[in-house]
Design an enzyme around this catalytic site. Structure first.
Site, PDB file in Angstrom:
ATOM      1  N   ASN A 218      30.850  18.985 -80.060  1.00 18.90           N
ATOM      2  CA  ASN A 218      32.199  19.022 -79.513  1.00 18.90           C
ATOM      3  C   ASN A 218      32.773  17.617 -79.294  1.00 18.90           C
ATOM      4  OD1 ASN A 218      34.517  20.105 -78.554  1.00 18.90           O
ATOM      5  ND2 ASN A 218      33.681  20.841 -76.622  1.00 18.90           N
TER       6      ASN A 218
ATOM      7  N   HIS B  92      31.397  33.233 -67.628  1.00 22.69           N
ATOM      8  CA  HIS B  92      32.055  32.135 -66.900  1.00 22.69           C
ATOM      9  C   HIS B  92      33.216  32.682 -66.084  1.00 22.69           C
ATOM     10  CE1 HIS B  92      30.838  28.286 -69.281  1.00 22.69           C
ATOM     11  NE2 HIS B  92      29.804  29.101 -69.160  1.00 22.69           N
TER      12      HIS B  92
ATOM     13  N   ARG C 183      28.573  32.620 -63.813  1.00 21.60           N
ATOM     14  CA  ARG C 183      28.736  31.231 -63.382  1.00 21.60           C
ATOM     15  C   ARG C 183      30.080  31.130 -62.669  1.00 21.60           C
ATOM     16  NH1 ARG C 183      29.892  25.796 -66.965  1.00 21.60           N
ATOM     17  NH2 ARG C 183      32.052  26.514 -66.702  1.00 21.60           N
TER      18      ARG C 183
ATOM     19  N   TYR D  96      36.653  20.218 -63.669  1.00 25.15           N
ATOM     20  CA  TYR D  96      35.830  20.749 -64.756  1.00 25.15           C
ATOM     21  C   TYR D  96      35.627  22.245 -64.575  1.00 25.15           C
ATOM     22  CZ  TYR D  96      32.057  22.724 -67.150  1.00 25.15           C
ATOM     23  OH  TYR D  96      31.346  23.597 -67.909  1.00 25.15           O
TER      24      TYR D  96
ATOM     25  N   ASP E  78      27.681  24.949 -62.076  1.00 25.09           N
ATOM     26  CA  ASP E  78      27.440  23.786 -62.936  1.00 25.09           C
ATOM     27  C   ASP E  78      28.045  22.539 -62.287  1.00 25.09           C
ATOM     28  OD1 ASP E  78      27.913  23.322 -66.551  1.00 25.09           O
ATOM     29  OD2 ASP E  78      27.098  21.990 -65.009  1.00 25.09           O
TER      30      ASP E  78
ATOM     31  N   GLU F 185      21.525  20.381 -71.255  1.00 21.46           N
ATOM     32  CA  GLU F 185      22.405  20.708 -72.389  1.00 21.46           C
ATOM     33  C   GLU F 185      22.786  19.471 -73.196  1.00 21.46           C
ATOM     34  OE1 GLU F 185      25.611  22.497 -70.071  1.00 21.46           O
ATOM     35  OE2 GLU F 185      26.941  20.971 -70.877  1.00 21.46           O
TER      36      GLU F 185
ATOM     37  N   ARG G 298      17.847  23.692 -70.775  1.00 24.11           N
ATOM     38  CA  ARG G 298      19.187  24.147 -71.148  1.00 24.11           C
ATOM     39  C   ARG G 298      19.604  23.813 -72.575  1.00 24.11           C
ATOM     40  NH1 ARG G 298      22.937  27.021 -70.299  1.00 24.11           N
ATOM     41  NH2 ARG G 298      24.682  25.659 -69.812  1.00 24.11           N
TER      42      ARG G 298
ATOM     43  N   HIS H 260      22.006  26.774 -73.719  1.00 21.56           N
ATOM     44  CA  HIS H 260      23.427  26.427 -73.581  1.00 21.56           C
ATOM     45  C   HIS H 260      24.229  27.213 -74.613  1.00 21.56           C
ATOM     46  CE1 HIS H 260      26.545  22.946 -74.028  1.00 21.56           C
ATOM     47  NE2 HIS H 260      26.887  23.735 -73.040  1.00 21.56           N
TER      48      HIS H 260
ATOM     49  N   ASP I  22      31.609  26.013 -77.783  1.00 27.77           N
ATOM     50  CA  ASP I  22      31.452  24.933 -78.763  1.00 27.77           C
ATOM     51  C   ASP I  22      30.086  24.968 -79.433  1.00 27.77           C
ATOM     52  OD1 ASP I  22      31.420  23.922 -75.879  1.00 27.77           O
ATOM     53  OD2 ASP I  22      30.200  22.368 -76.817  1.00 27.77           O
TER      54      ASP I  22
ATOM     55  N   GLU J  23      23.456  31.817 -71.659  1.00 26.62           N
ATOM     56  CA  GLU J  23      24.890  31.586 -71.429  1.00 26.62           C
ATOM     57  C   GLU J  23      25.666  32.248 -72.546  1.00 26.62           C
ATOM     58  OE1 GLU J  23      26.007  27.500 -71.351  1.00 26.62           O
ATOM     59  OE2 GLU J  23      27.992  27.918 -70.568  1.00 26.62           O
TER      60      GLU J  23
ATOM     61  N   TRP K 116      32.013  13.221 -66.684  1.00 23.93           N
ATOM     62  CA  TRP K 116      32.849  14.431 -66.728  1.00 23.93           C
ATOM     63  C   TRP K 116      31.972  15.660 -66.775  1.00 23.93           C
ATOM     64  CZ3 TRP K 116      33.235  18.207 -70.661  1.00 23.93           C
ATOM     65  CH2 TRP K 116      34.227  19.162 -70.397  1.00 23.93           C
TER      66      TRP K 116
HETATM   67  C1  CS2 Z   1      29.205  23.453 -69.901  1.00 21.60           C
HETATM   68  C2  CS2 Z   1      29.729  23.288 -71.294  1.00 21.60           C
HETATM   69  O1  CS2 Z   1      28.777  25.685 -70.487  1.00 21.60           O
HETATM   70  C3  CS2 Z   1      28.369  24.715 -69.831  1.00 21.60           C
HETATM   71  O2  CS2 Z   1      27.338  24.717 -69.149  1.00 21.60           O
HETATM   72  O3  CS2 Z   1      28.456  22.361 -69.444  1.00 21.60           O
HETATM   73  O4  CS2 Z   1      30.806  24.172 -71.472  1.00 21.60           O
HETATM   74  C4  CS2 Z   1      30.185  21.883 -71.635  1.00 21.60           C
HETATM   75  O5  CS2 Z   1      31.221  21.485 -70.754  1.00 21.60           O
HETATM   76  C5  CS2 Z   1      30.693  21.877 -73.067  1.00 21.60           C
HETATM   77  O6  CS2 Z   1      29.664  22.360 -73.898  1.00 21.60           O
HETATM   78  C6  CS2 Z   1      31.095  20.482 -73.512  1.00 21.60           C
HETATM   79  O7  CS2 Z   1      31.506  20.549 -74.854  1.00 21.60           O
HETATM   80 MG    MG Z   2      26.763  22.943 -68.337  1.00 25.55          MG
END
Ligand code: CS2
Ligand code: MG
Length: 411
Positions: A38, A123, A148, A160, A219, A271, A292, A321, A325, A348, A411
């Protein structure tokens, strides 16, 4: 011998960018691999097209481990997200081919079925408590049995994991879902103290509204110091999280020693890690409860299974993960591993958009909160090349976080 005849990189952007590798053997068998990184997609696309594909032609597609070692050790410059995403795509495509030749769904080559299905988490997010609770209800109605939760922070214009407007099924709440900003990275302002004050109150409101049983995950996205992480973990202990994710930047895994000493809240991390070697300290010292990494960023099925097996020796489970993306190809690969691995933890599952589903035809199913890869031979995913062509690549960047003083933050 199943000789590799050709390989092609397919870059498509049905709402967000995806990079896919398709390998074709001399007898016409095709395999798919996800190579999506990504915000840096073209780096992997060029790595594959210019440095990997010329090495694949004429190789025996059945020799997956040898091809993996050839691409990993032969590059000399090892590891890192671009290299491991490129190797991952080759690896997934070769496993896809091998399972098709064997006329088996891929999980049958990974040890067969260890469970009826893989527990998925969705999510939920909201700028405020009401919006967050509505999002949780929407996830429960969609069939999720683990969720989540990410909330806004009073005074913060964007945070975020929280959409600038109410998230919908087709407009996921994080840049993973929608294409991130096209021209330059968006800037998000971050305030750790406000976050540490607010998250426990939101999670408490969720427990009060939805009860003690619902598995909740959160997260922290790499943003805390060890002390801040310990404070957050301890403040969330009364709410019995399934896991608290990415509490500290992963460059220093030993930071989690301090966190572990101060809280029993389960921890998940990794991740942004792309090699089993990155987990040496984390796993052998049991600094995490879940690993992850995504199959797409960690050298594919071959290497992610090595990570899972390494983790299993120390009682650490998987939580691959699975944001949008990671393409449907990568997600399908997760589900075959999830079904077979004994130390599976949770998967996830950010649901891809309808535009993405037009390009990638999948056979996996989501029923009663569980994901199953399906019984189609191979990975169980096909790509519609015509649909892929309709969605041209567009640059997309992940946001950058800055503190109130203007300095860059994670971030
Ligand atoms: C996040 C991701 O899903 C998660 O746990 O950390 O969505 C992450 O922000 C993205 O993969 C970044 O591209
Ligand atoms: Mg994450």
């Amino acid at each position: 011998m199943t000789i590799i005849k050709s390989a092609e990189v397919i870059v498509t952007s049905p709402g967000r960018n995806f990079v896919t590798l398709q390998i074709t053997t001399e007898d016409g068998t095709t395999g798919l691999g996800d190579a999506t990184l990504n915000g840096r997609e073209l780096a992997v696309a060029v790595y594959l097209a210019d440095h990997v594909i010329p090495l694949l032609k004429g190789r025996d597609a059945m020799n997956i481990e040898d091809t993996w070692q050839y691409l990993y050790r032969g590059a000399y410059w090892r590891r890192g997200p671009v290299t491991m995403a490129a190797i991952a795509a080759v690896d997934m495509a070769l496993w896809d081919i091998k399972a098709k030749v064997a006329e088996l769904p891929m999980y049958q080559l990974l040890g067969g079925q260890s469970r009826t299905g893989a527990l998925a988490y969705g999510h939920a997010s909201g700028r405020d408590t009401e919006e967050l609770h509505d999002s949780i209800r929407a996830n429960l109605e969609a069939g999720f049995k683990a969720i989540r939760v990410q909330s806004g922070i009073p005074g913060a214009d964007s945070v975020y994991g929280v959409h600038s407007n109410a998230p919908t099924a087709d407009a996921p709440a994080t840049p993973a879902g929608a294409r991130a900003s096209r021209v330059l990275p968006e800037v998000e302002t971050w305030d750790t103290r406000a976050y540490l004050r607010h998250v426990p109150t939101e999670i408490e409101s969720v427990r009060h509204e939805f009860g003690a049983e619902l598995p909740l995950l959160h997260d922290a996205h790499h943003r805390l110091t060890p002390r801040e992480a310990a404070q957050l973990g301890r403040s969330l202990e009364p709410f019995d999280l399934f896991w608290l994710e990415d509490v500290t930047p992963i460059e220093d895994p030993t930071a989690l020693r301090y966190v572990r000493e101060h809280t029993t809240t389960p921890l998940a991390i990794g991740e942004v890690l792309n090699s089993v070697h990155d987990y040496q300290t984390l796993v052998t010292e049991r600094l995490v409860d879940y690993v992850r990494s995504a199959v797409t960023h960690t050298g594919g099925i071959t290497h992610l299974k090595k990570l899972a097996d390494f983790a299993s020796i120390y009682g650490v489970r998987t939580g691959f993960h699975g944001p949008t993306d990671v393409s449907p190809v990568g997600q399908a690969a997760h589900l075959h591993l999830d079904l077979a691995l004994h130390n599976f933890g949770i998967q996830e599952y950010m649901i891809h958009s309808e535009a993405t589903a037009e390009v990638f035809e999948t056979s996996f199913r989501f029923e009663d909160g569980l994901l199953h890869p399906g019984e189609r031979i191979g990975l169980g995913v096909e790509i519609d090349r015509e649909a892929a062509r309709r969605h041209a690549y567009e640059p997309g960047y992940l946001p950058v976080a800055r503190l109130h003083d203007g300095s860059v933050h994670d971030w």
